[in-house]
Scaffold this active site. Structure first.
Site, PDB file in Angstrom:
ATOM      1  N   SER A 122       0.819  -1.207   0.000  1.00 17.28           N
ATOM      2  CA  SER A 122       0.000   0.000   0.000  1.00 17.28           C
ATOM      3  C   SER A 122       0.851   1.255   0.000  1.00 17.28           C
ATOM      4  CB  SER A 122      -0.945  -0.018   1.190  1.00 17.28           C
ATOM      5  OG  SER A 122      -0.340  -0.568   2.307  1.00 17.28           O
ATOM      6  N   HIS A 143      -2.275  -2.622  -6.457  1.00 14.17           N
ATOM      7  CA  HIS A 143      -2.775  -2.325  -5.117  1.00 14.17           C
ATOM      8  C   HIS A 143      -4.302  -2.312  -5.080  1.00 14.17           C
ATOM      9  CE1 HIS A 143      -3.224   0.766  -1.660  1.00 14.17           C
ATOM     10  NE2 HIS A 143      -3.270  -0.467  -1.203  1.00 14.17           N
ATOM     11  N   GLU A 155      -4.898   0.336  -7.906  1.00 14.51           N
ATOM     12  CA  GLU A 155      -3.784   1.184  -8.360  1.00 14.51           C
ATOM     13  C   GLU A 155      -2.728   0.281  -9.004  1.00 14.51           C
ATOM     14  OE1 GLU A 155      -3.028   4.887  -5.524  1.00 14.51           O
ATOM     15  OE2 GLU A 155      -3.030   3.032  -4.402  1.00 14.51           O
ATOM     16  N   ASN A 193      -3.321   6.317  -0.764  1.00 12.49           N
ATOM     17  CA  ASN A 193      -2.857   6.454   0.615  1.00 12.49           C
ATOM     18  C   ASN A 193      -2.109   7.756   0.870  1.00 12.49           C
ATOM     19  OD1 ASN A 193      -4.029   4.231   1.779  1.00 12.49           O
ATOM     20  ND2 ASN A 193      -2.442   2.869   0.994  1.00 12.49           N
TER      21      ASN A 193
HETATM   22  N1  CAA Z   1     -17.702  -9.498   1.085  1.00  9.38           N
HETATM   23  C1  CAA Z   1     -19.036  -9.492   0.994  1.00  9.38           C
HETATM   24  N2  CAA Z   1     -19.796  -8.637   1.670  1.00  9.38           N
HETATM   25  C2  CAA Z   1     -19.173  -7.743   2.468  1.00  9.38           C
HETATM   26  C3  CAA Z   1     -17.781  -7.686   2.599  1.00  9.38           C
HETATM   27  C4  CAA Z   1     -17.043  -8.632   1.864  1.00  9.38           C
HETATM   28  N3  CAA Z   1     -15.701  -8.686   1.935  1.00  9.38           N
HETATM   29  N4  CAA Z   1     -17.449  -6.696   3.464  1.00  9.38           N
HETATM   30  C5  CAA Z   1     -18.602  -6.148   3.858  1.00  9.38           C
HETATM   31  N5  CAA Z   1     -19.641  -6.776   3.255  1.00  9.38           N
HETATM   32  C6  CAA Z   1     -21.059  -6.552   3.390  1.00  9.38           C
HETATM   33  C7  CAA Z   1     -21.459  -6.242   4.799  1.00  9.38           C
HETATM   34  O1  CAA Z   1     -21.459  -7.410   5.572  1.00  9.38           O
HETATM   35  C8  CAA Z   1     -22.837  -5.673   4.577  1.00  9.38           C
HETATM   36  O2  CAA Z   1     -23.764  -6.733   4.507  1.00  9.38           O
HETATM   37  P1  CAA Z   1     -25.248  -6.586   5.123  1.00  9.38           P
HETATM   38  O3  CAA Z   1     -25.890  -5.513   4.318  1.00  9.38           O
HETATM   39  O4  CAA Z   1     -25.853  -7.923   4.892  1.00  9.38           O
HETATM   40  O5  CAA Z   1     -25.056  -6.246   6.560  1.00  9.38           O
HETATM   41  C9  CAA Z   1     -22.726  -5.073   3.191  1.00  9.38           C
HETATM   42  O6  CAA Z   1     -21.474  -5.464   2.656  1.00  9.38           O
HETATM   43  C10 CAA Z   1     -22.796  -3.606   3.123  1.00  9.38           C
HETATM   44  O7  CAA Z   1     -22.186  -3.072   4.202  1.00  9.38           O
HETATM   45  P2  CAA Z   1     -22.806  -1.849   4.931  1.00  9.38           P
HETATM   46  O8  CAA Z   1     -24.270  -1.895   4.891  1.00  9.38           O
HETATM   47  O9  CAA Z   1     -22.111  -1.705   6.231  1.00  9.38           O
HETATM   48  O10 CAA Z   1     -22.408  -0.616   4.128  1.00  9.38           O
HETATM   49  P3  CAA Z   1     -21.981  -0.025   2.835  1.00  9.38           P
HETATM   50  O11 CAA Z   1     -23.037  -0.108   1.812  1.00  9.38           O
HETATM   51  O12 CAA Z   1     -21.528   1.263   3.323  1.00  9.38           O
HETATM   52  O13 CAA Z   1     -20.745  -0.798   2.234  1.00  9.38           O
HETATM   53  C11 CAA Z   1     -18.376  -0.558   2.378  1.00  9.38           C
HETATM   54  C12 CAA Z   1     -19.620  -1.172   2.959  1.00  9.38           C
HETATM   55  C13 CAA Z   1     -18.217  -0.947   0.920  1.00  9.38           C
HETATM   56  C14 CAA Z   1     -17.201  -1.110   3.176  1.00  9.38           C
HETATM   57  C15 CAA Z   1     -18.472   0.988   2.455  1.00  9.38           C
HETATM   58  O14 CAA Z   1     -18.742   1.356   3.770  1.00  9.38           O
HETATM   59  C16 CAA Z   1     -17.257   1.672   1.984  1.00  9.38           C
HETATM   60  O15 CAA Z   1     -17.063   1.857   0.800  1.00  9.38           O
HETATM   61  N6  CAA Z   1     -16.378   2.075   2.928  1.00  9.38           N
HETATM   62  C17 CAA Z   1     -15.125   2.703   2.591  1.00  9.38           C
HETATM   63  C18 CAA Z   1     -14.136   1.666   2.217  1.00  9.38           C
HETATM   64  C19 CAA Z   1     -12.839   2.260   1.778  1.00  9.38           C
HETATM   65  O16 CAA Z   1     -12.628   3.454   1.735  1.00  9.38           O
HETATM   66  N7  CAA Z   1     -11.924   1.373   1.417  1.00  9.38           N
HETATM   67  C20 CAA Z   1     -10.609   1.768   0.977  1.00  9.38           C
HETATM   68  C21 CAA Z   1      -9.698   1.761   2.141  1.00  9.38           C
HETATM   69  S1  CAA Z   1      -8.114   2.270   1.666  1.00  9.38           S
HETATM   70  C22 CAA Z   1      -7.370   0.897   1.159  1.00  9.38           C
HETATM   71  O17 CAA Z   1      -7.884  -0.189   1.154  1.00  9.38           O
HETATM   72  C23 CAA Z   1      -5.983   1.099   0.725  1.00  9.38           C
HETATM   73  C24 CAA Z   1      -4.977   0.727   1.713  1.00  9.38           C
HETATM   74  O18 CAA Z   1      -3.874   0.394   1.300  1.00  9.38           O
HETATM   75  C25 CAA Z   1      -5.158   0.868   3.140  1.00  9.38           C
END
Ligand code: CAA
Length: 286
Positions: A122, A143, A155, A193
């Protein structure tokens, strides 16, 4: 099927990123070797992949044939020899430079000379990681975002020595697994990031200073800037140790104090409060 670019794919590290990448690639028909040195990690990965695939099928986000592929095409193994026929290997171990270099060397000892060797780092320099390869022109950054099965972006980071053909094959592959690639130069933190982590770090400073409660900080950013989750919730999802590792790479890489990791973030990591994966981070998940 994205078999045009790569047929067999090896993935090293069965944590949340490695297992997510394995799941997505298998759903598009790739044969996967998911390798980890810990059997318990492989067992956990198998459970979480099964649960994730069932949930995505229930919600109509994947087809039943994609779910069948996920169930049948992933081999969970502790043996690097299983990588021997891979056309692409993606390293997704912890965000530790020495560990990643060691893994990349081990991979190159096993695979053929045409295999592309990618890192899901990352933030660590791809040029630096690829420098341990005998053929650094086959090294590249790919990434994925967390949670991999739900996130569209990947990425792609060519290092200074990456061959154009390596880059083209990876760009084609990412599109073929229905992800959107963005290309970044090889500077600390790449695009996402570089911009995301200082925001998360600033949220920790705000918390440390008592500006507001975690819930208020997250609600402020969630509803005030239309983000799906607040920065502290997101830090718990990513893992506080990973956030700290990335801030440290930004701080060392740019030598600019604006990237200094927040002492509260450091303290949480020392206390083992790493986020959802330890059931305790900024929030508790018991
Ligand atoms: N597989 C399948 N389903 C999943 C899952 C997975 N891996 N992870 C979560 N879900 C499911 C949840 O269990 C939830 O199911 P239910 O509706 O049955 O409860 C469903 O997805 C939707 O979740 P939520 O209702 O909580 O909410 P949401 O619609 O907001 O979606 C999310 C969840 C996609 C995580 C959203 O909150 C989101 O986009 N969050 C931001 C994530 C983000 O920014 N990621 C990037 C991080 S940076 C990175 O990754 C780079 C790094 O190097 C650090």
């Amino acid at each position: 099927m994205s078999t045009v670019f790569f047929r067999k794919i090896g993935i090293i590290g069965a944590g949340q990123m490695g297992s997510g990448i394995a799941q997505v690639c298998a759903s598009f028909g790739h044969a996967i070797s998911l390798v980890d040195i810990k059997r318990s990690q492989l067992d956990n990965a198998k459970d979480s992949i099964r649960q994730s695939a069932s949930k995505l099928l229930e919600k109509g986000k994947i087809s039943s044939s994609a779910k069948d592929n996920i169930a049948s095409l992933i081999v969970y193994t502790e043996d690097y020899a299983s990588l021997v026929e891979s056309d692409l290997v993606i390293e997704a171990v912890d965000e530790k430079e020495d560990l990643k270099k060691r893994v990349l060397r081990q991979v190159e000892d096993v695979v053929s000379k045409d295999c592309v060797i990618a890192s899901n780092t990352s933030s660590i320099s791809i040029t630096k990681l690829s420098s341990v390869l005998k053929l650094p022109q086959r090294g590249i950054g790919v990434h994925f975002m967390n949670p991999v099965p739900l996130m569209k972006l990947v990425e792609v980071i060519p290092g200074l020595q990456t061959h154009k053909e390596t880059n083209d094959r990876i760009m084609g592959f990412v599109k073929a697994i229905a992800r959107e690639p963005v290309s970044s130069k090889d500077y600390p933190g790449f695009i996402v990031n570089r911009i995301l982590m200082p925001m998360i770090n600033e949220a920790f400073f705000a918390l440390m200073e008592g500006l507001a409660s975690p819930e208020e900080i997250d609600t402020g950013m969630k509803l005030g800037t239309n983000q799906p989750m607040g920065p502290l919730q997101l830090a718990d999802l990513i893992g506080l140790d990973t956030c700290l590792a990335i801030m440290t790479v930004l701080h060392n890489g740019f030598g600019d104090s604006k990237y200094r990791p927040c002492p509260l973030l450091i303290q949480y990591v020392h206390a083992g409060r790493l986020g959802r994966k330890t059931k305790s981070g900024v929030y508790s998940y018991e």
